[in-house]
Design an enzyme around this catalytic site. Sequence first.
Site, PDB file in Angstrom:
ATOM      1  N   ASP A 208       0.886  -1.126  -0.075  1.00  0.00           N
ATOM      2  CA  ASP A 208       0.095   0.112   0.039  1.00  0.00           C
ATOM      3  C   ASP A 208       0.918   1.092  -0.044  1.00  0.00           C
ATOM      4  OD1 ASP A 208      -1.326   2.178   0.727  1.00  0.00           O
ATOM      5  OD2 ASP A 208      -3.017   0.967   1.568  1.00  0.00           O
ATOM      6  N   HIS A 209       1.176   1.954  -1.131  1.00  0.00           N
ATOM      7  CA  HIS A 209       2.028   2.889  -1.385  1.00  0.00           C
ATOM      8  C   HIS A 209       2.067   3.953  -0.118  1.00  0.00           C
ATOM      9  CE1 HIS A 209      -0.415   5.360  -3.778  1.00  0.00           C
ATOM     10  NE2 HIS A 209       0.377   6.188  -3.465  1.00  0.00           N
TER      11      HIS A 209
ATOM     12  N   HIS B 207      -5.856   2.980   1.396  1.00  0.00           N
ATOM     13  CA  HIS B 207      -4.750   4.390   2.021  1.00  0.00           C
ATOM     14  C   HIS B 207      -5.515   5.056   3.279  1.00  0.00           C
ATOM     15  CE1 HIS B 207      -2.896   3.272  -1.698  1.00  0.00           C
ATOM     16  NE2 HIS B 207      -3.664   4.286  -2.505  1.00  0.00           N
TER      17      HIS B 207
HETATM   18  C1  BG6 Z   1      -3.605   5.075  -6.030  1.00  0.00           C
HETATM   19  C2  BG6 Z   1      -4.919   5.287  -6.828  1.00  0.00           C
HETATM   20  O1  BG6 Z   1      -3.631   3.885  -5.337  1.00  0.00           O
HETATM   21  O2  BG6 Z   1      -3.319   6.176  -5.221  1.00  0.00           O
HETATM   22  C3  BG6 Z   1      -5.110   6.463  -7.426  1.00  0.00           C
HETATM   23  O3  BG6 Z   1      -5.247   3.977  -7.491  1.00  0.00           O
HETATM   24  C4  BG6 Z   1      -4.754   7.557  -6.695  1.00  0.00           C
HETATM   25  O4  BG6 Z   1      -6.245   6.639  -8.116  1.00  0.00           O
HETATM   26  C5  BG6 Z   1      -3.159   7.412  -6.065  1.00  0.00           C
HETATM   27  O5  BG6 Z   1      -4.563   8.718  -7.760  1.00  0.00           O
HETATM   28  C6  BG6 Z   1      -2.919   8.341  -4.977  1.00  0.00           C
HETATM   29  O6  BG6 Z   1      -1.573   8.323  -4.658  1.00  0.00           O
HETATM   30  P1  BG6 Z   1      -0.763   9.694  -4.086  1.00  0.00           P
HETATM   31  O7  BG6 Z   1       0.367   9.281  -3.683  1.00  0.00           O
HETATM   32  O8  BG6 Z   1      -0.708  10.491  -5.295  1.00  0.00           O
HETATM   33  O9  BG6 Z   1      -1.550  10.265  -3.210  1.00  0.00           O
END
Ligand code: BG6
Length: 518
Positions: A206-207, A269
């Site tokens: 989960d990045h 997230h």
């Molecule tokens: C991803 C989603 O997991 O997270 C995207 O699939 C979203 O739709 C993105 O834009 C948002 O990540 P960050 O790091 O830009 O907040």
Amino acid sequence: MNTPQSTTNTAGDETIQTCDIQLDDFTIDPFTLVIFGGAGDLSQRKLLPMLFHIFTEGDLPPDFSIVGFGLPEMDDEGYRSLVRAAVRTHGEESFDQMQWEEFSRHLHYLSGDFETDANYEKLTGELNLLCGKQSGEKRRVIYYMAVPPNFFPVIINQLSSHRLCKDRFDTRIIIEKPFGRDRGSAEALSRTIREAFDESQIYRIDHYLGKETVQNIIFFRFANSIFEPLWNRRYIDNVQITVAEDLGIEHRGNFYEQAGVVRDIIQNHMLQLVALVAMEPPVGFEADYIRDEKVKIFRSIRPMDREYVDAFSVRGQYGPGTIGGEMVPGYRDEENVAKDSNTPTFIAAKLHIDNWRWAGVPFYIRAGKRLPRRITQICVQFKQPPLRLFSNTSDIMKPNFLLLTVQPREEITLHFGVKYPLSRNAIHPVNMEFDYQKAFKTKRHSPYERLLIDCMRGDLTLFVRQDGIAAQWDVVDSLTACWEANPATDFPNYSAGTWGSEDSERLIQKDGRSWITK
Ligand code: BG6
């Protein structure tokens, strides 16, 4: 890994302008990384430029190989050219030709589909060749699934039947969401993975967990004695979490139509952020202790039945509008989106965490595409003082709140009231601010970089465990089921460039509160 240097300010004092802490020295064992979908979009835009970056930082061991596995036909040389172009287009601004030449020698390519046995025999041959013999130890092999999720089971079953999961090499597998589209499908996927790999070999990304400020939530809470005594229902009035994006769906219509905001952002997230804010102190900092505490939070979130969904959640879909002075199309006019699509691109909801610490404290969450700006922020709002000593003669006091801003800047802000100079009793709101980049002058790292390095080092702390995924689906499944069974009749109901459906304001205002965003 770089070690930040300390500096001295003009007065000659050491300051926290930059940090002089020696970072942990870590080594990464020799490895072979196999990227399924090695020539695909994710690989070209993110993975390969990042690997080159990690290499130029000196963090990779001398002995490593990267094998791209994908459909397009090409040989190793062709792959190196493709990666070079990807690094130049999507990587860091500076490009060092010497470093590139050295890096490119570690790149290899296997072309073929993911279904055919013969391709896995080729892979086995390649791995045997690249991994060679290493003083009695099994060589580390990491599989990265940079492919659409329908290929996950196909590839995993093939790896397993070719005995490439546990027997010959010391393997790890990295997969990224979506982990199913509900609890049932997530469990089916998990069974497939668990038949082939042990839980300790599985790195589910989960990045958000790779973001420095997200990790800092735990440190902020448990390394300081100031806030933790206040971190409960006695002193906190409510918590608000916003994950706002100005971007739309970025050519991902096919994916987004199936996902919508709940599966795309909330199930993963957002719930991770909720858990980090709400969890109890873990027994230790080891991966499983932290993951145990998070799961308890997911399980304490009050289940949402139809009545709850109607009363405490709001959905939205953007129509055309203006963002940053530019007209942007509505969701239904995006590529690969149905003209009558019912997919939500915005949500606001009130969650209750039914445990001892949080009983009665609402957690308001909101997330959406095409909102006015990109901001991810946690606002912890404290209760008003017990007596309004100044109420007759001064302004109404604003509540104290603490803002943990994850992006676009990484900041912590404490908001409180002071006496306005020379006034008799006017209260003026002020902020106490901490800005990560200003304080430490660190370069921003991509969260994927941190996660990939952690996987290479074997640290599972920032990855999600299967019971966590299942519990996260339990939180949202009833909500999506309810929305899908009762299509919205008012979509699109917000213009791009606004803060979502107006009902989201009503949702919080009827509790006598309002959304707070810096
Ligand atoms: C991803 C989603 O997991 O997270 C995207 O699939 C979203 O739709 C993105 O834009 C948002 O990540 P960050 O790091 O830009 O907040």
